[in-house]
Enzyme design. Structure first.
Site, PDB file in Angstrom:
ATOM      1  N   ARG A 108       0.810  -1.228   0.000  1.00 31.57           N
ATOM      2  CA  ARG A 108       0.000   0.000   0.000  1.00 31.57           C
ATOM      3  C   ARG A 108       0.841   1.274   0.000  1.00 31.57           C
ATOM      4  O   ARG A 108       0.318   2.361  -0.245  1.00 31.57           O
ATOM      5  CB  ARG A 108      -0.972  -0.013   1.186  1.00 31.57           C
ATOM      6  CG  ARG A 108      -2.203  -0.855   0.904  1.00 31.57           C
ATOM      7  CD  ARG A 108      -3.298  -0.522   1.887  1.00 31.57           C
ATOM      8  NE  ARG A 108      -3.104  -1.196   3.155  1.00 31.57           N
ATOM      9  CZ  ARG A 108      -3.557  -0.715   4.317  1.00 31.57           C
ATOM     10  NH1 ARG A 108      -4.197   0.440   4.353  1.00 31.57           N
ATOM     11  NH2 ARG A 108      -3.358  -1.382   5.437  1.00 31.57           N
ATOM     12  N   ASP A 143       6.928  -1.610  11.106  1.00 37.84           N
ATOM     13  CA  ASP A 143       6.051  -0.523  10.663  1.00 37.84           C
ATOM     14  C   ASP A 143       5.258   0.075  11.827  1.00 37.84           C
ATOM     15  O   ASP A 143       4.293   0.797  11.613  1.00 37.84           O
ATOM     16  CB  ASP A 143       5.109  -1.012   9.547  1.00 37.84           C
ATOM     17  CG  ASP A 143       4.294  -2.222   9.935  1.00 37.84           C
ATOM     18  OD1 ASP A 143       4.409  -2.689  11.085  1.00 37.84           O
ATOM     19  OD2 ASP A 143       3.531  -2.719   9.078  1.00 37.84           O
ATOM     20  N   GLY A 149      -6.900  -7.313  16.143  1.00 40.64           N
ATOM     21  CA  GLY A 149      -7.213  -8.486  16.959  1.00 40.64           C
ATOM     22  C   GLY A 149      -7.709  -8.025  18.325  1.00 40.64           C
ATOM     23  O   GLY A 149      -7.283  -6.979  18.827  1.00 40.64           O
ATOM     24  N   TYR A 201      24.835  35.601   0.165  1.00 41.80           N
ATOM     25  CA  TYR A 201      25.206  34.189   0.060  1.00 41.80           C
ATOM     26  C   TYR A 201      26.640  34.037   0.531  1.00 41.80           C
ATOM     27  O   TYR A 201      27.561  34.630  -0.058  1.00 41.80           O
ATOM     28  CB  TYR A 201      25.084  33.667  -1.380  1.00 41.80           C
ATOM     29  CG  TYR A 201      25.680  32.290  -1.494  1.00 41.80           C
ATOM     30  CD1 TYR A 201      25.075  31.206  -0.847  1.00 41.80           C
ATOM     31  CD2 TYR A 201      26.870  32.051  -2.188  1.00 41.80           C
ATOM     32  CE1 TYR A 201      25.641  29.945  -0.904  1.00 41.80           C
ATOM     33  CE2 TYR A 201      27.431  30.780  -2.240  1.00 41.80           C
ATOM     34  CZ  TYR A 201      26.804  29.731  -1.588  1.00 41.80           C
ATOM     35  OH  TYR A 201      27.373  28.480  -1.632  1.00 41.80           O
ATOM     36  N   ASN A 245      31.664  42.578   9.564  1.00 39.08           N
ATOM     37  CA  ASN A 245      30.336  43.018   9.151  1.00 39.08           C
ATOM     38  C   ASN A 245      30.214  42.820   7.639  1.00 39.08           C
ATOM     39  O   ASN A 245      30.974  43.388   6.864  1.00 39.08           O
ATOM     40  CB  ASN A 245      30.136  44.490   9.517  1.00 39.08           C
ATOM     41  CG  ASN A 245      28.691  44.902   9.312  1.00 39.08           C
ATOM     42  OD1 ASN A 245      28.102  44.609   8.276  1.00 39.08           O
ATOM     43  ND2 ASN A 245      28.117  45.576  10.287  1.00 39.08           N
ATOM     44  N   TYR A 269      32.134  29.192  -6.909  1.00 39.09           N
ATOM     45  CA  TYR A 269      32.026  28.066  -7.846  1.00 39.09           C
ATOM     46  C   TYR A 269      32.236  28.555  -9.257  1.00 39.09           C
ATOM     47  O   TYR A 269      31.618  29.553  -9.681  1.00 39.09           O
ATOM     48  CB  TYR A 269      30.613  27.470  -7.682  1.00 39.09           C
ATOM     49  CG  TYR A 269      30.332  26.229  -8.477  1.00 39.09           C
ATOM     50  CD1 TYR A 269      31.221  25.160  -8.483  1.00 39.09           C
ATOM     51  CD2 TYR A 269      29.148  26.107  -9.199  1.00 39.09           C
ATOM     52  CE1 TYR A 269      30.940  24.004  -9.192  1.00 39.09           C
ATOM     53  CE2 TYR A 269      28.857  24.958  -9.912  1.00 39.09           C
ATOM     54  CZ  TYR A 269      29.761  23.900  -9.899  1.00 39.09           C
ATOM     55  OH  TYR A 269      29.467  22.766 -10.599  1.00 39.09           O
ATOM     56  N   SER A 309      28.232  46.905   0.916  1.00 40.04           N
ATOM     57  CA  SER A 309      27.083  46.247   0.299  1.00 40.04           C
ATOM     58  C   SER A 309      27.338  45.903  -1.163  1.00 40.04           C
ATOM     59  O   SER A 309      28.125  46.559  -1.845  1.00 40.04           O
ATOM     60  CB  SER A 309      25.868  47.176   0.367  1.00 40.04           C
ATOM     61  OG  SER A 309      25.522  47.367   1.713  1.00 40.04           O
TER      62      SER A 309
END
Ligand code: UD1
Ligand code: CA
Length: 447
Positions: A18, A105, A143, A352, A363, A373, A391
């Site tokens: 299932r 399970d 059961g 990033y 800072n 990369y 910045s």
């Protein structure tokens, strides 16, 4: 022989059809951890010395997960739960302690519940078999446990084989048992497949034990302790139970969760004291948070360590290998990967930082990007203590910014910067007086 005191057999030979999955059912994760791994972790906390996992199809997947932590027994074909336990006979040879029978399970049974079950088996009555029962909201096809006047268990009747009166019983069989290992296999040898399913039922050992004059006991637990997973919907329900436990525990341990139901944990998440977690925070695997840390709303963290007093988010993404120093500040829309952010350093907006080291109290200005990369390899950026990165700077790795250096806003830095220096790469600004006014006048005349 203390080594022989407790063993466990985990049944996991069912097909799990299932789930409609190529992944073995017991390897589906809850809180990022395979169901089977949840059980093994609980068994470790009980010092179980012998573990056997009974598998059928896709056994190589299970073997890969458990490696040499447990013996693997093969049940092929699958002729019922009693037949499954019998498959563990060789692996349990010469074991005479108590044996827990568990289900791959049914992964969220706690240590305490299993201890309660063992306490019945080891109590004054010392029944040969102790069965774990529960009273589900909807007894459905479980059961039924028939308890006698003396409080002992007389029989387990499978739903298909039960009379209307037996079906009215609300105490149900979880399937889990603690059995005297010296008697387990002798009892199983007497089980037949004479029932509505034509299967060898483990549950029949109860009636067989009683017929031999042996005692059988019952321990009761809550439904959430025995929640089973047969489908993706049940997997989600088990995940919800698990998440609620983690949220509750985090608060018990001294964290504030502003809106607990919106916070998602991994099984291995560690939170210190006086940690505050805002709404909609997701903890992936491998997150360790020290005391007095604030994680603001909408953060996603994975494989990260956060030191005391740091503040993260809102809307921050911390990826594997991020290490956030004491009282450091990671602000909104910041992504950090495989980078050490020093104590008291600030990366407050839209950045990033990957494959990097950021010194103490540095800072990092808004929009700073470590260009790590080149499409083939990854390169490292090192930013010194107390450095100031203006910045919108691109730091083109490999590159080192010395201690206390300043990088002018808008720079693309590809060469190392000495400590204490100013570096900037900026085209000279030109200005043309009244240019804009004349331009607009010219354009407007045309219309
Ligand atoms: C079983 C119990 C039932 C109980 C219910 C709880 C029996 C006869 N019945 O029923 O009383 O209320 O669990 O969920 O035991 N398995 C094998 N090999 C097999 C058959 C099953 O390894 O040949 C494993 C399955 O992978 C599963 C577990 O045993 O983990 C239970 O099997 P399942 O077929 O779901 O048993 P139920 O019919 O639900
Ligand atoms: Ca079942």
């Amino acid at each position: 022989m203390s080594e022989n005191r407790l063993g466990a057999i985990i049944l996991a030979a069912g097909m799990g059809t299932r789930m409609k999955s190529g992944l073995h059912k017991v390897l589906h994760p809850i809180g990022g951890r395979a169901m089977l791994r949840h059980l093994l972790t609980t068994l470790d906390s009980l010092s179980v010395s012998r573990k056997v996992i009974v598998v059928g199809s896709s056994r190589e997947q299970v073997e890969a997960e458990v490696a040499d932590e447990a013996a693997i027994a093969i049940q092929e074909p699958q002729l019922g739960t009693g037949h499954a336990v019998l498959a563990a006979r060789n692996a349990m040879a010469d074991f005479s302690g108590d044996v827990l029978i568990l289900y791959g399970d049914v992964p969220l049974t706690s240590k305490e519940t299993l201890e309660n079950l063992l306490a019945v088996r080891r109590g004054p009555v010392a029944p040969a078999v102790a069965v774990l029962g529960f009273r589900p909201k909807d007894p459905a096809h479980y059961g039924r446990l028939k308890v006698g006047a003396d409080g002992g268990l007389e029989a387990i009747v499978e739903y298909k084989d039960a009379s209307p009166e037996e079906r009215a019983i609300d105490l149900c069989n979880s399937g889990m048992m603690a059995v005297d290992g010296a008697q387990l296999f002798a009892l199983l040898d007497r089980v037949t497949n004479d029932n509505a399913n034509g299967e060898y039922y483990l549950t029949d050992i109860v009636g067989i034990a009683r017929a031999q004059g042996l005692k059988v006991g019952v321990a009761e637990t809550a439904e959430s302790e025995v929640i089973g997973v047969n489908s993706r919907a049940e997997l989600a329900a088990a995940e919800a139970v698990f998440q609620n436990r983690m949220r509750h525990q985090a608060m018990v341990d001294g964290a504030t969760l502003t809106d607990p139901v919106t916070v998602y944990f991994s099984a291995d998440t560690k939170l210190g004291k006086d940690v505050t977690v805002g709404p909609n925070v997701v903890f992936g695997a491998g997150v360790k948070v020290s005391d007095h840390v604030t994680i603001n709303a909408f953060c996603h963290l994975e494989g990260v360590e956060i030191a005391e007093g740091a503040s993260v988010g809102p809307f921050a993404r911390l990826r594997p290998g991020a290490k956030i120093g004491k009282k450091a500040k990671i602000g909104n829309f910041v992504e950090i990967k495989k980078a050490d952010i020093g104590d008291g350093a600030k990366v407050s907006h839209l950045s990033y930082i990957g494959d990097a080291a950021v010194g103490r109290k540095a800072n990092i200005g808004a929009g700073t990007i470590t260009c790590n990369y080149d499409g083939f390899d990854k390169f490292r950026t090192v930013i010194g203590e107390g450095a100031f990165i203006g910045s919108n700077t691109s730091l083109i790795a490999p590159v080192t910014i010395g201690d206390g250096a300043i990088v002018g806003a808008g720079s693309a830095i590809s060469k190392d910067v000495d400590p204490g220096a100013l570096a900037l790469t900026r085209a000279e600004q030109s200005e043309y007086q009244d240019w804009a006014i004349k331009f607009r006048a010219r354009k407007n005349k045309k219309d």
